[in-house]
Write an enzyme that holds these catalytic residues in place. Structure first.
Site, PDB file in Angstrom:
ATOM      1  N   CYS A  85      32.551  31.830  44.873  1.00  0.00           N
ATOM      2  CA  CYS A  85      31.333  32.635  44.854  1.00  0.00           C
ATOM      3  C   CYS A  85      30.321  32.062  43.864  1.00  0.00           C
ATOM      4  CB  CYS A  85      31.695  34.093  44.551  1.00  0.00           C
ATOM      5  SG  CYS A  85      30.366  35.264  44.917  1.00  0.00           S
ATOM      6  N   HIS A 194      36.544  35.472  48.189  1.00  0.00           N
ATOM      7  CA  HIS A 194      37.306  35.547  46.942  1.00  0.00           C
ATOM      8  C   HIS A 194      38.823  35.538  47.147  1.00  0.00           C
ATOM      9  CE1 HIS A 194      34.031  36.549  44.043  1.00  0.00           C
ATOM     10  NE2 HIS A 194      33.409  36.845  45.174  1.00  0.00           N
ATOM     11  N   GLU A 196      41.054  35.169  44.903  1.00  0.00           N
ATOM     12  CA  GLU A 196      41.745  35.792  43.765  1.00  0.00           C
ATOM     13  C   GLU A 196      41.899  37.303  43.918  1.00  0.00           C
ATOM     14  OE1 GLU A 196      38.655  35.172  43.921  1.00  0.00           O
ATOM     15  OE2 GLU A 196      37.427  36.188  42.433  1.00  0.00           O
TER      16      GLU A 196
END
Lengths: 232, 88
Positions: A85, A194, A196
């Site tokens: 991002c 994302h 994560e």
């Protein structure tokens, strides 16, 4: 096996990235933007957020941070670097990855669990996926529209440098549905969604099996751990 | 103190979502006589001393490398105080 995460003023997802690294089985190392020291990490994540309030251009001021001198140098020597991002925007601003990111074509911030196709598995961060594998990880951005000139786009496609492509929905007007790209060497990868945020059952995207059970993001981190161990 | 102005615009061929949003709002309030609106940036750089060749070289470098990103934007004008003409 130590993987660093750089915190910039305005980073939001640095803690999540550190946690994802730990869950994948490596030692997370918190790094600070104002230092000129990567603390000898084996790989590096530039996390999401809104560094410097997205002033000037997203990721532009962060790409001029002291630590970016070392990041650019280490990336040139083959250190695996993942930009997520805002981190992807920094890599584009630092010219470590091709293209640029502009405001979403519909003008609004978007958050959704996003289906992607893994277009290239010969990178440090995608080697654990199957070619063409479909994954779902969260997406959340206001300026995620990937653009490049027609020539650059043809080069990215021709040389297999597109790493991820949006499926079902193009959430931000990205050209050719590009969600993420890699560099020529394959050690530097950037994407808007994302990984994560999809590493632990109970906290990821919904799957056909159970609510919030999606952990497709974990493979990014297990891939780089395996790649670094193979190279060692 | 002399002020140098640098103007940056999104590349003409690329989508300008901010401009589109403004154009949409104008049309909604009945000010729709504009076929398009584009939104760019203006930077004002103030220097303490005179604007000499070294200053101009520095301005041109940061305009190209920092104030704009050539992948998505163009520097459309650099205006120096003593000669109010664009040189970019």
């Amino acid at each position: 096996m130590r993987i660093g995460v750089v915190t910039f003023p305005g980073s939001l997802d640095d803690r999540d990235a550190l946690r994802a690294i730990r869950m994948a089985g490596a030692e997370p190392v918190a790094l600070w933007h104002g230092e000129h020291d990567l603390h000898g990490v084996d790989a590096l994540v530039l996390p999401g957020g809104f560094s410097y309030g997205d002033y000037l251009r997203c990721g532009a001021i962060a790409s001029l941070s002291p630590i970016m001198t070392e990041v650019i140098d280490a990336a040139g020597k083959g250190l695996p670097v993942l930009g997520i991002c805002n981190g992807f925007q920094m890599l584009a601003e630092a010219h470590l990855l091709a293209g640029g990111l502009i405001r979403n074509d519909h003008g609004t911030f978007i958050r959704r669990d996003q289906k992607l196709r893994v277009e290239n598995t010969s990178t440090a961060w995608t080697s654990g996926f199957e070619q063409g594998q479909e994954i779902v990880i969260p997406l959340k951005n206001g300026e995620g529209g990937f653009i490049a000139s027609a020539d650059e786009l043809a080069r990215l496609e021709g040389e297999g440098l597109v790493a991820f492509r949006y499926l079902d929905v193009n959430p931000n007007g990205s050209l050719n549905d590009i969600a993420g790209v890699r560099n020529e060497r394959g050690n530097v990868v950037g994407l808007m969604p994302h990984p994560e945020h999809a590493v632990e059952p109970g906290f990821g995207p919904d799957t056909a099996d159970a609510m919030r059970s999606g952990v497709d993001g974990l493979t990014f981190f297990t891939s780089v751990i395996e790649q670094v161990l193979v190279a060692a | 103190m002399p002020t140098i102005v640098v103007e940056v615009m999104p590349k003409a061929e690329l989508l300008d979502p901010q401009g589109k949003a403004v154009a949409g709002a104008l049309a909604r309030i009945g000010k729709g006589h504009f076929s398009s609106v584009r939104v760019g940036k203006r930077f004002e750089l103030t220097v303490d001393g005179p604007v000499d060749d070294a200053t101009r070289a520095a301005v041109e470098e940061i305009a190209a490398d920092i104030l704009s990103n050539s992948v998505i934007e163009d520097v459309v004008g650099i205006y120096y105080p003593e000669a109010a003409e664009a040189v970019a």
